[in-house]
Design a protein around this motif. Structure first.
Motif, PDB file in Angstrom:
ATOM      1  N   SER A 156       0.848  -1.189   0.000  1.00 19.29           N
ATOM      2  CA  SER A 156       0.000   0.000   0.000  1.00 19.29           C
ATOM      3  C   SER A 156       0.887   1.243   0.000  1.00 19.29           C
ATOM      4  N   TRP A 157       0.664   2.136  -1.004  1.00 14.48           N
ATOM      5  CA  TRP A 157       1.509   3.313  -1.181  1.00 14.48           C
ATOM      6  C   TRP A 157       0.629   4.491  -1.576  1.00 14.48           C
ATOM      7  N   LEU A 158       0.720   5.580  -0.813  1.00  9.70           N
ATOM      8  CA  LEU A 158      -0.146   6.737  -0.998  1.00  9.70           C
ATOM      9  C   LEU A 158       0.625   7.960  -1.492  1.00  9.70           C
ATOM     10  N   PHE A 159      -0.064   8.758  -2.315  1.00 17.60           N
ATOM     11  CA  PHE A 159       0.396  10.094  -2.690  1.00 17.60           C
ATOM     12  C   PHE A 159      -0.280  11.157  -1.821  1.00 17.60           C
ATOM     13  N   GLU A 160      -1.537  10.913  -1.458  1.00 16.56           N
ATOM     14  CA  GLU A 160      -2.305  11.817  -0.605  1.00 16.56           C
ATOM     15  C   GLU A 160      -3.236  10.982   0.261  1.00 16.56           C
ATOM     16  N   GLY A 161      -3.573  11.511   1.452  1.00 17.46           N
ATOM     17  CA  GLY A 161      -4.593  10.902   2.278  1.00 17.46           C
ATOM     18  C   GLY A 161      -4.063   9.919   3.303  1.00 17.46           C
ATOM     19  N   GLU A 162      -4.995   9.147   3.863  1.00 18.47           N
ATOM     20  CA  GLU A 162      -4.679   8.153   4.883  1.00 18.47           C
ATOM     21  C   GLU A 162      -5.565   6.926   4.691  1.00 18.47           C
ATOM     22  N   ILE A 163      -5.024   5.744   5.014  1.00 18.32           N
ATOM     23  CA  ILE A 163      -5.791   4.501   5.034  1.00 18.32           C
ATOM     24  C   ILE A 163      -5.465   3.774   6.333  1.00 18.32           C
ATOM     25  N   LEU A 164      -6.510   3.284   7.001  1.00 22.62           N
ATOM     26  CA  LEU A 164      -6.346   2.512   8.226  1.00 22.62           C
ATOM     27  C   LEU A 164      -6.429   1.026   7.894  1.00 22.62           C
ATOM     28  N   HIS A 165      -5.393   0.294   8.255  1.00 24.61           N
ATOM     29  CA  HIS A 165      -5.273  -1.145   7.981  1.00 24.61           C
ATOM     30  C   HIS A 165      -5.507  -1.925   9.269  1.00 24.61           C
ATOM     31  N   ARG A 166      -6.344  -2.954   9.180  1.00 24.44           N
ATOM     32  CA  ARG A 166      -6.523  -3.926  10.269  1.00 24.44           C
ATOM     33  C   ARG A 166      -6.299  -5.316   9.684  1.00 24.44           C
ATOM     34  N   ASP A 167      -5.733  -6.248  10.456  1.00 27.63           N
ATOM     35  CA  ASP A 167      -5.573  -7.597   9.928  1.00 27.63           C
ATOM     36  C   ASP A 167      -5.698  -8.642  11.019  1.00 27.63           C
ATOM     37  N   SER A 168      -5.670  -9.901  10.584  1.00 27.47           N
ATOM     38  CA  SER A 168      -5.929 -11.024  11.482  1.00 27.47           C
ATOM     39  C   SER A 168      -4.712 -11.442  12.287  1.00 27.47           C
ATOM     40  N   VAL A 169      -3.567 -10.770  12.104  1.00 25.19           N
ATOM     41  CA  VAL A 169      -2.434 -11.012  13.007  1.00 25.19           C
ATOM     42  C   VAL A 169      -2.345  -9.905  14.056  1.00 25.19           C
ATOM     43  N   GLY A 170      -3.389  -9.070  14.137  1.00 30.38           N
ATOM     44  CA  GLY A 170      -3.486  -8.082  15.200  1.00 30.38           C
ATOM     45  C   GLY A 170      -2.983  -6.697  14.859  1.00 30.38           C
ATOM     46  N   SER A 171      -2.658  -6.437  13.600  1.00 33.59           N
ATOM     47  CA  SER A 171      -2.128  -5.134  13.219  1.00 33.59           C
ATOM     48  C   SER A 171      -3.241  -4.098  13.134  1.00 33.59           C
ATOM     49  N   LEU A 172      -2.932  -2.881  13.557  1.00 29.75           N
ATOM     50  CA  LEU A 172      -3.795  -1.717  13.404  1.00 29.75           C
ATOM     51  C   LEU A 172      -2.866  -0.558  13.071  1.00 29.75           C
ATOM     52  N   GLN A 173      -2.838  -0.155  11.787  1.00 33.39           N
ATOM     53  CA  GLN A 173      -1.820   0.791  11.340  1.00 33.39           C
ATOM     54  C   GLN A 173      -2.366   1.721  10.271  1.00 33.39           C
ATOM     55  N   THR A 174      -2.189   3.018  10.480  1.00 37.05           N
ATOM     56  CA  THR A 174      -2.521   4.009   9.465  1.00 37.05           C
ATOM     57  C   THR A 174      -1.314   4.228   8.577  1.00 37.05           C
ATOM     58  N   VAL A 175      -1.539   4.253   7.269  1.00 41.24           N
ATOM     59  CA  VAL A 175      -0.468   4.541   6.319  1.00 41.24           C
ATOM     60  C   VAL A 175      -0.716   5.917   5.720  1.00 41.24           C
ATOM     61  N   ARG A 176       0.390   6.671   5.530  1.00 41.25           N
ATOM     62  CA  ARG A 176       0.331   8.024   4.993  1.00 41.25           C
ATOM     63  C   ARG A 176       1.341   8.148   3.854  1.00 41.25           C
ATOM     64  N   PRO A 177       1.282   9.232   3.089  1.00 44.54           N
ATOM     65  CA  PRO A 177       2.240   9.395   1.983  1.00 44.54           C
ATOM     66  C   PRO A 177       3.689   9.279   2.461  1.00 44.54           C
ATOM     67  N   GLY A 178       4.482   8.568   1.671  1.00 41.40           N
ATOM     68  CA  GLY A 178       5.883   8.361   2.012  1.00 41.40           C
ATOM     69  C   GLY A 178       6.137   7.216   2.961  1.00 41.40           C
ATOM     70  N   GLU A 179       5.064   6.525   3.397  1.00 38.95           N
ATOM     71  CA  GLU A 179       5.183   5.378   4.284  1.00 38.95           C
ATOM     72  C   GLU A 179       4.691   4.120   3.564  1.00 38.95           C
ATOM     73  N   LEU A 180       5.144   2.971   4.032  1.00 34.54           N
ATOM     74  CA  LEU A 180       4.795   1.701   3.398  1.00 34.54           C
ATOM     75  C   LEU A 180       4.059   0.800   4.364  1.00 34.54           C
ATOM     76  N   ASN A 181       2.910   0.280   3.929  1.00 31.91           N
ATOM     77  CA  ASN A 181       2.259  -0.857   4.585  1.00 31.91           C
ATOM     78  C   ASN A 181       2.481  -2.077   3.706  1.00 31.91           C
ATOM     79  N   LEU A 182       3.077  -3.117   4.275  1.00 30.30           N
ATOM     80  CA  LEU A 182       3.397  -4.347   3.545  1.00 30.30           C
ATOM     81  C   LEU A 182       2.842  -5.529   4.323  1.00 30.30           C
ATOM     82  N   MET A 183       1.953  -6.299   3.687  1.00 32.06           N
ATOM     83  CA  MET A 183       1.348  -7.461   4.330  1.00 32.06           C
ATOM     84  C   MET A 183       1.690  -8.718   3.547  1.00 32.06           C
TER      85      MET A 183
END
Length: 344
Positions: free
Chosen positions: A86-113
């Motif tokens: 998950s890679w953003l240019f603008e905005g925010e996305i909130l990620h939840r998963d079944s291994v217990g992660s709760l993480q917001t991703v923002r531009p310039g940051e990486l969410n990798l599952m």
């Protein structure tokens, strides 16, 4: 992000024919979550080419105004045999998963599952305080056979390598790349040799990227006039080049700045079947994954609160905190899913 198509086509992921120039792949529009939801522009997979290295899925979305809407809302859904990037240019996305992660991703940051044999997750625009626009890319990579059994896990990287030089900014979010005389290497975990990088150029700026000549590469243009290896690539399209080049040149038009995402890697040696959100090697792999997911849904206590004791479908775990229940898997097509042989 999920593939939310209700009648997903079988995608047999194999490299296309090798060419000497830049192959242009045009996107198709896909509604994410129904006709009233946001649209994404999908460039891979498609019939002519479904892999670039291990990259097997590319959705480009936005900029979308999410100030007066729910924005992105993707309920819990499963994955097997792949990584989501998950890679953003603008905005925010909130990620939840079944291994217990709760993480917001923002531009310039990486969410990798990493799915391994099975994981489930949801993605949503935060309910409060979110930026008014959402804009970015969702990418998947295929896991090689040697990594199909890895434990599912999640990584967030907020400090990624970047170089600024002569009107160009290059940030590497996956793999490694040499740009502006500097070697940039992401800390993200990968299972095949890969690169993923955002490139921002001022008007008329040019960058030469030193790459592995044994790898294939593609450039997804987000905005602006861009040439890739001398060929124009319009916004939302993907320009592909075959292995054999040690240097790639990206240039912005004189009239405006530009932004693009480079993906690439060692040509993937395995033919795989991708259907809905499952990546497998055989028809049986996909059928088993779908059956396990649907059995898991059937074991929900009341459709939303949790799994009954002794549930058979624990392969994908449980996503906690999302306000609605999980996505049902579409019906499988009335045919056997078969991989094609790789083109010569």
């Amino acid at each position: 992000m999920s593939n939310l198509e209700t009648r997903p086509a079988e995608q047999v992921c194999a490299a296309g024919e090798r060419g000497d120039g830049v192959e242009l792949l045009t996107p198709r529009d896909v509604p994410l979550g129904g006709p009233r939801a946001m649209n994404v522009r999908r460039t891979i997979p498609q019939r002519v080419r479904s892999l670039v290295g291990a990259w097997c899925f590319s959705d480009h979305y936005g900029p979308d105004d999410v100030s007066t809407s729910e924005g992105m809302q993707v309920p819990p859904h499963p994955h097997t045999g792949l990584q989501t990037v998950s890679w953003l240019f603008e905005g925010e996305i909130l990620h939840r998963d079944s291994v217990g992660s709760l993480q917001t991703v923002r531009p310039g940051e990486l969410n990798l599952m990493t799915a391994g044999a099975g994981i489930s997750h949801s993605e949503e625009s935060p309910a409060e305080g979110r930026p008014p626009r959402l804009h970015g890319v969702q990418l998947w990579t295929a896991l090689p056979g040697s990594a199909l059994g890895v434990d599912p896990h999640f990584e967030h990287h907020g400090d990624l390598p970047v170089v600024r030089h002569d009107g160009v900014v290059v940030q590497v979010f996956v793999g490694r790349l040499r740009a502006g005389g500097e070697e940039l290497a992401s800390p993200a975990t990968t299972y095949t040799p890969l690169v993923g990088a955002q490139i921002d150029l001022e008007p008329g700026a040019e960058v030469s990227l030193d790459v592995d000549p044994g790898h294939e590469h593609a450039l997804l243009v987000d905005a602006g006039e861009v040439t890739f290896e001398g060929s124009a690539v319009p916004p939302s399209a993907l320009g592909y080049v075959a292995p054999g080049r040690a240097r790639l040149v990206v240039r912005a038009g004189a009239g405006s700045g530009a932004r693009a995402v480079l993906i690439g890697g060692e040509p993937f040696a395995e033919d795989v079947i991708m259907w809905w959100n499952f990546m497998g090697r055989t028809h049986e792999d996909v059928v088993r994954a779908r059956d396990d997911w649907m059995a898991q849904i059937a074991e929900l206590d009341d459709g939303s609160t949790g799994y009954a004791d002794g549930a058979a479908g624990r392969r994908f775990g449980q996503v906690l905190g999302y306000p609605s229940g999980p996505l049902r898997a579409p019906a499988l097509p009335d045919l056997r899913l078969k991989p094609r042989t790789r083109p010569a």
